[in-house]
Design an enzyme around this catalytic site. Structure first.
Site, PDB file in Angstrom:
ATOM      1  N   PRO A 169      46.178  40.113  34.646  1.00  0.00           N
ATOM      2  CA  PRO A 169      46.094  41.350  34.542  1.00  0.00           C
ATOM      3  C   PRO A 169      44.847  41.947  35.341  1.00  0.00           C
ATOM      4  O   PRO A 169      43.965  41.488  35.349  1.00  0.00           O
ATOM      5  CB  PRO A 169      45.627  41.290  32.997  1.00  0.00           C
ATOM      6  CG  PRO A 169      45.929  40.195  32.395  1.00  0.00           C
ATOM      7  CD  PRO A 169      46.383  39.339  33.623  1.00  0.00           C
ATOM      8  N   GLU A 170      45.074  42.857  36.074  1.00  0.00           N
ATOM      9  CA  GLU A 170      43.942  43.576  36.753  1.00  0.00           C
ATOM     10  C   GLU A 170      43.397  44.803  35.791  1.00  0.00           C
ATOM     11  O   GLU A 170      43.891  44.892  34.704  1.00  0.00           O
ATOM     12  CB  GLU A 170      44.578  44.205  38.282  1.00  0.00           C
ATOM     13  CG  GLU A 170      44.805  43.092  39.283  1.00  0.00           C
ATOM     14  CD  GLU A 170      45.033  43.491  40.447  1.00  0.00           C
ATOM     15  OE1 GLU A 170      44.221  44.717  40.752  1.00  0.00           O
ATOM     16  OE2 GLU A 170      45.479  42.983  41.415  1.00  0.00           O
TER      17      GLU A 170
ATOM     18  N   HIS B  35      51.075  28.650  23.748  1.00  0.00           N
ATOM     19  CA  HIS B  35      49.867  29.323  24.194  1.00  0.00           C
ATOM     20  C   HIS B  35      49.294  30.210  23.289  1.00  0.00           C
ATOM     21  O   HIS B  35      48.366  31.203  23.998  1.00  0.00           O
ATOM     22  CB  HIS B  35      50.197  29.687  25.773  1.00  0.00           C
ATOM     23  CG  HIS B  35      50.886  28.691  26.501  1.00  0.00           C
ATOM     24  ND1 HIS B  35      50.371  27.620  26.722  1.00  0.00           N
ATOM     25  CD2 HIS B  35      52.083  28.495  26.961  1.00  0.00           C
ATOM     26  CE1 HIS B  35      51.043  26.803  27.692  1.00  0.00           C
ATOM     27  NE2 HIS B  35      52.154  27.450  27.718  1.00  0.00           N
TER      28      HIS B  35
ATOM     29  N   ARG C 248      47.677  29.949  31.202  1.00  0.00           N
ATOM     30  CA  ARG C 248      46.867  29.043  32.131  1.00  0.00           C
ATOM     31  C   ARG C 248      45.327  29.004  31.724  1.00  0.00           C
ATOM     32  O   ARG C 248      44.613  28.329  32.007  1.00  0.00           O
ATOM     33  CB  ARG C 248      46.719  29.801  33.401  1.00  0.00           C
ATOM     34  CG  ARG C 248      48.133  29.842  34.193  1.00  0.00           C
ATOM     35  CD  ARG C 248      48.123  30.579  35.370  1.00  0.00           C
ATOM     36  NE  ARG C 248      47.212  29.786  36.327  1.00  0.00           N
ATOM     37  CZ  ARG C 248      47.248  30.378  37.741  1.00  0.00           C
ATOM     38  NH1 ARG C 248      47.775  31.547  37.972  1.00  0.00           N
ATOM     39  NH2 ARG C 248      46.455  29.852  38.513  1.00  0.00           N
TER      40      ARG C 248
ATOM     41  N   ARG D 158      27.649  43.204  56.611  1.00  0.00           N
ATOM     42  CA  ARG D 158      28.432  42.631  55.980  1.00  0.00           C
ATOM     43  C   ARG D 158      29.445  41.900  56.822  1.00  0.00           C
ATOM     44  O   ARG D 158      30.282  42.818  57.353  1.00  0.00           O
ATOM     45  CB  ARG D 158      29.089  43.032  54.565  1.00  0.00           C
ATOM     46  CG  ARG D 158      27.771  43.263  53.562  1.00  0.00           C
ATOM     47  CD  ARG D 158      27.301  42.119  52.805  1.00  0.00           C
ATOM     48  NE  ARG D 158      28.332  41.093  52.497  1.00  0.00           N
ATOM     49  CZ  ARG D 158      28.628  41.039  51.168  1.00  0.00           C
ATOM     50  NH1 ARG D 158      28.135  41.964  50.179  1.00  0.00           N
ATOM     51  NH2 ARG D 158      29.476  40.137  50.565  1.00  0.00           N
TER      52      ARG D 158
END
Length: 271
Positions: free
Chosen positions: A2-3, A91, A110, A152
């Site tokens: 999920p973003e 899970h 995970r 940067r």
DNA sequence: AGAGGTACCTGGCAGC
DNA sequence: TGCTGCCAGGTACCTC
């Protein structure tokens, strides 16, 4: 994971079912997530009413009178509201029960996800204190990015995926936004022009907004909180299209590794 | 301070 | 069929 759009979609999906509801039980089946689930989480939560649910970066914040539950979905985490106490699968690590017919179930193969508790102001929590502006606010814009990028040398893709710079931009949407504005992901952040940053900031906002509207990106593990898949994947132009022709110029899209993450780009369009 | 790499964990898939 | 190695949405933490 999920973003950000998937986290936002999850929040919107779950919220109407559990807001202003009282927690009656907490079942922790597998406390070993990214960090251990606090052993006293149940004591904090049972009897509390969920006053507010919000998102900061990719963290979901469950606000109670006595503190805040901080939840992260990690790479593969998922939240669903169940009406029945369906048997837990391998899970299904945590259930937060709002009465006998409402279970908020956290599933995470995970186990990079996390559930933490804080009784302080969550904005001051070490995980949240140094996070950059939300990408969908006015504080995030091209001038801001350009200022931050002075001197940067990190690749611009790593730069926009750095949560201290801007919250919630993950691998998929970073790849996609850079493709849209024709910036090569490996370009040092300090070398990207102000004008390009203005375009990039707009592209990030646009791609995130679209993804939220569509209910998040469908990937292997991701479905919305009601179990329906997200529908955005079909609109991704670069991510997941390695080896295919660029939709703009037909050059074969390539993959490079940046910061251990794969980055699809067009060798011709993206400079 | 900044850059880069490692670690956490499971499952799916390609290749042999 | 079965093994091995690699890859996957994240990010804190370590070293240089």
């Amino acid at each position: 994971m999920p973003e950000l759009p998937e986290v936002e979609t999850t929040m919107r999906g779950v919220k109407p079912h559990i807001i202003e509801q009282k927690i009656t039980d907490v079942i922790v089946r597998h406390p070993r997530l990214r960090w251990p689930v606090p052993p006293d989480l149940k004591q904090h939560l049972v009897g509390q009413v969920l006053h507010k649910l919000s998102r900061r970066n990719k963290y979901l914040l469950f606000h109670f009178a006595n503190g805040t539950l901080i939840l992260h979905l990690g790479m593969s985490g998922r939240l669903r509201v169940l009406a029945e106490n369906a048997p837990a699968n391998k899970h299904d690590h945590v259930d937060i029960c709002f009465g006998k017919h409402k279970y908020l179930r956290f599933t995470d193969p995970r186990r990079f996800g996390a559930l933490l508790w804080t009784s302080e102001d969550p904005a001051l929590h070490p995980l949240l204190a140094d996070i950059g502006p939300e990408p969908l606010t006015n504080a995030f814009n091209g001038d801001y990015l350009w200022e931050c990028a002075r001197g940067r040398k990190v690749p611009v893709k790593s730069f926009i995926m750095d949560g201290k710079i801007v919250a919630g931009v993950g691998n998929i949407y970073a790849t996609e936004a850079l493709f849209q504005v024709r910036i090569r992901p490996s370009q040092p952040a300090g070398k990207v022009s102000r004008v390009h940053y203005q375009a990039l900031a707009e592209a990030i906002k646009k791609v995130l907004r679209q993804a939220i509207e569509k209910g998040g990106t469908t990937l292997k593990d991701y479905t919305q909180s009601d179990g329906k898949p997200g529908y955005f994947r079909i609109e991704l132009q670069a991510y997941g299209h390695d080896g295919e022709p660029c939709p703009r110029c037909k050059t074969t899209l390539k993959t490079m590794r940046i910061g251990q993450r794969s980055s699809v780009y067009c060798p011709h369009c993206q400079r």
